[in-house]
Design a protein around this motif. Structure first.
Motif, PDB file in Angstrom:
ATOM      1  N   GLY A  38       0.660  -1.181   0.091  1.00  0.00           N
ATOM      2  CA  GLY A  38      -0.039   0.076  -0.008  1.00  0.00           C
ATOM      3  C   GLY A  38       0.867   1.157   0.108  1.00  0.00           C
ATOM      4  N   PRO A  39       0.145   2.331  -0.502  1.00  0.00           N
ATOM      5  CA  PRO A  39       1.078   3.478  -0.610  1.00  0.00           C
ATOM      6  C   PRO A  39       1.517   4.309   0.510  1.00  0.00           C
ATOM      7  CG  PRO A  39      -1.346   4.170  -0.852  1.00  0.00           C
ATOM      8  CD  PRO A  39      -1.056   2.481  -0.496  1.00  0.00           C
ATOM      9  N   TYR A  54      -6.587  -0.780   6.496  1.00  0.00           N
ATOM     10  CA  TYR A  54      -6.607  -0.934   5.121  1.00  0.00           C
ATOM     11  C   TYR A  54      -5.295  -1.592   4.379  1.00  0.00           C
ATOM     12  CZ  TYR A  54      -6.746   0.308  -0.011  1.00  0.00           C
ATOM     13  OH  TYR A  54      -6.781   0.282  -1.100  1.00  0.00           O
ATOM     14  N   VAL A  55      -4.424  -1.250   5.063  1.00  0.00           N
ATOM     15  CA  VAL A  55      -2.902  -1.702   4.640  1.00  0.00           C
ATOM     16  C   VAL A  55      -3.048  -3.559   4.951  1.00  0.00           C
ATOM     17  CG1 VAL A  55      -0.397  -1.834   5.048  1.00  0.00           C
ATOM     18  CG2 VAL A  55      -1.701   0.285   4.872  1.00  0.00           C
ATOM     19  N   PHE A  56      -3.310  -3.541   6.233  1.00  0.00           N
ATOM     20  CA  PHE A  56      -3.334  -4.884   6.985  1.00  0.00           C
ATOM     21  C   PHE A  56      -4.006  -6.111   6.135  1.00  0.00           C
ATOM     22  CE2 PHE A  56      -5.177  -8.135   9.801  1.00  0.00           C
ATOM     23  CZ  PHE A  56      -3.937  -8.786  10.198  1.00  0.00           C
ATOM     24  N   ILE A  57      -5.263  -5.591   5.535  1.00  0.00           N
ATOM     25  CA  ILE A  57      -6.213  -6.345   4.747  1.00  0.00           C
ATOM     26  C   ILE A  57      -5.488  -6.335   3.439  1.00  0.00           C
ATOM     27  CG2 ILE A  57      -8.440  -6.279   3.772  1.00  0.00           C
ATOM     28  CD1 ILE A  57      -9.497  -4.844   6.294  1.00  0.00           C
ATOM     29  N   VAL A  72     -10.529  -6.788  -7.421  1.00  0.00           N
ATOM     30  CA  VAL A  72     -11.343  -5.646  -6.797  1.00  0.00           C
ATOM     31  C   VAL A  72     -10.433  -4.762  -5.860  1.00  0.00           C
ATOM     32  CG1 VAL A  72     -13.384  -5.282  -5.316  1.00  0.00           C
ATOM     33  CG2 VAL A  72     -13.492  -7.000  -6.799  1.00  0.00           C
ATOM     34  N   LEU A  73      -9.581  -5.371  -5.012  1.00  0.00           N
ATOM     35  CA  LEU A  73      -8.717  -4.423  -4.103  1.00  0.00           C
ATOM     36  C   LEU A  73      -7.951  -3.587  -4.633  1.00  0.00           C
ATOM     37  CD1 LEU A  73      -7.510  -4.072  -1.231  1.00  0.00           C
ATOM     38  CD2 LEU A  73      -6.146  -5.892  -1.552  1.00  0.00           C
ATOM     39  N   TRP A  74      -7.177  -4.054  -5.699  1.00  0.00           N
ATOM     40  CA  TRP A  74      -6.001  -3.271  -6.463  1.00  0.00           C
ATOM     41  C   TRP A  74      -6.487  -2.620  -7.565  1.00  0.00           C
ATOM     42  CZ3 TRP A  74      -2.501  -3.223  -3.213  1.00  0.00           C
ATOM     43  CH2 TRP A  74      -1.842  -4.081  -2.515  1.00  0.00           C
TER      44      TRP A  74
END
Length: 256
Positions: free
Chosen positions: A6-7, A118-121, A225-227
């Protein structure tokens, strides 16, 4: 995205580090009323004093294993090498770090719990589960599924490693944004191929369990979907504008 995945993953650090830094500033100079408001909300960009972080070492281990096992195409390997060269190039000619690079402001609050979640998921869905899927494929002798999922895992591990390189005072904020956007855009194409491969599996040609087919399809869809959301719903419309605003604001402060 981001240090891990993640960013903004590398924007997150333990509060202890910030308190130690605040204590040093307290003994060095008086704290004004305006500065006191920032004691519990640090906004300085992180600096890297170590050659490689623990997160980068883990990502590097995955990169080496996948490369040595022959699961990485020459195109993906060249992409990673090119990205490393290119961030140094644009750092020199387009987005050099400001003179006070060590005090660059962060784009997001490092104590943002929603962002941490969010990063963990994203790490679970994007890295851990696909790696487990690949190792399970070795037991099932699902060479087709392993070959389809490996490019995504390799590129995401490379992204984590490169984010550790870019998130330092040696590079400006736009460079740290470029890495997740660049890799996320490339990985979407690999996920499309992965999903196409999972959907196109034919029972006569596939010797593994039926449950693995559905798991593979669900995992590929979840990553798609996530990315896609990460790129088109977060990086481009939210993270990118804020990062450039912070970057050019730092130069305006110097002029003032």
């Amino acid at each position: 995205m981001s240090g891990g995945v993640g960013p903004t993953y590398n924007d997150i650090q333990l509060p202890k580090d910030d308190h130690d830094h605040d204590d040093q500033d307290h003994h060095q100079q008086p704290i004004s009323a305006a500065a006191a408001k920032n004691v519990h909300h640090p906004t300085m960009a992180p600096t890297s004093n170590r050659f490689l972080t623990f997160r980068q070492l883990n990502a590097l281990a995955v990169i080496v294993v996948f490369s040595a096992s022959g699961m990485v195409s020459i195109e993906d390997f060249v992409f990673v090498v090119f990205s490393y060269i290119y961030i140094h190039f644009i750092s020199k000619v387009a987005f050099p770090p400001p003179p006070n690079a060590s005090t660059q402001e962060r784009v997001f609050d490092p104590n943002n719990k929603f962002l941490s979640l969010y990063v963990f998921i994203a790490a679970i869905i994007g890295l851990i589960l696909p790696i487990a899927y690949i190792f399970h494929g070795i037991l099932e002798e699902d060479k087709q599924g392993i070959k389809a999922a490996s490019p995504h895992v390799f590129l995401l591990s490379s992204q984590v490693f490169m984010e550790g390189v870019a998130f330092s005072d040696k590079f400006s904020i736009p460079i740290s944004v470029f890495v997740p956007v660049f890799y996320n855009s490339r990985r979407i194409f690999t996920i499309v191929e992965w999903l196409r491969n999972e959907i196109g599996k034919v029972d006569e040609e596939y010797g593994g369990s039926a449950g693995r087919v559905y798991i593979g399809r669900a995992l590929a869809i979840a990553n798609m979907v996530l990315w896609c959301f990460n790129l088109f719903g977060f990086l481009l419309p939210v993270y990118l504008p804020r990062a450039f605003k912070k970057y050019y604001a730092s130069f305006n402060k110097i002029k003032d």
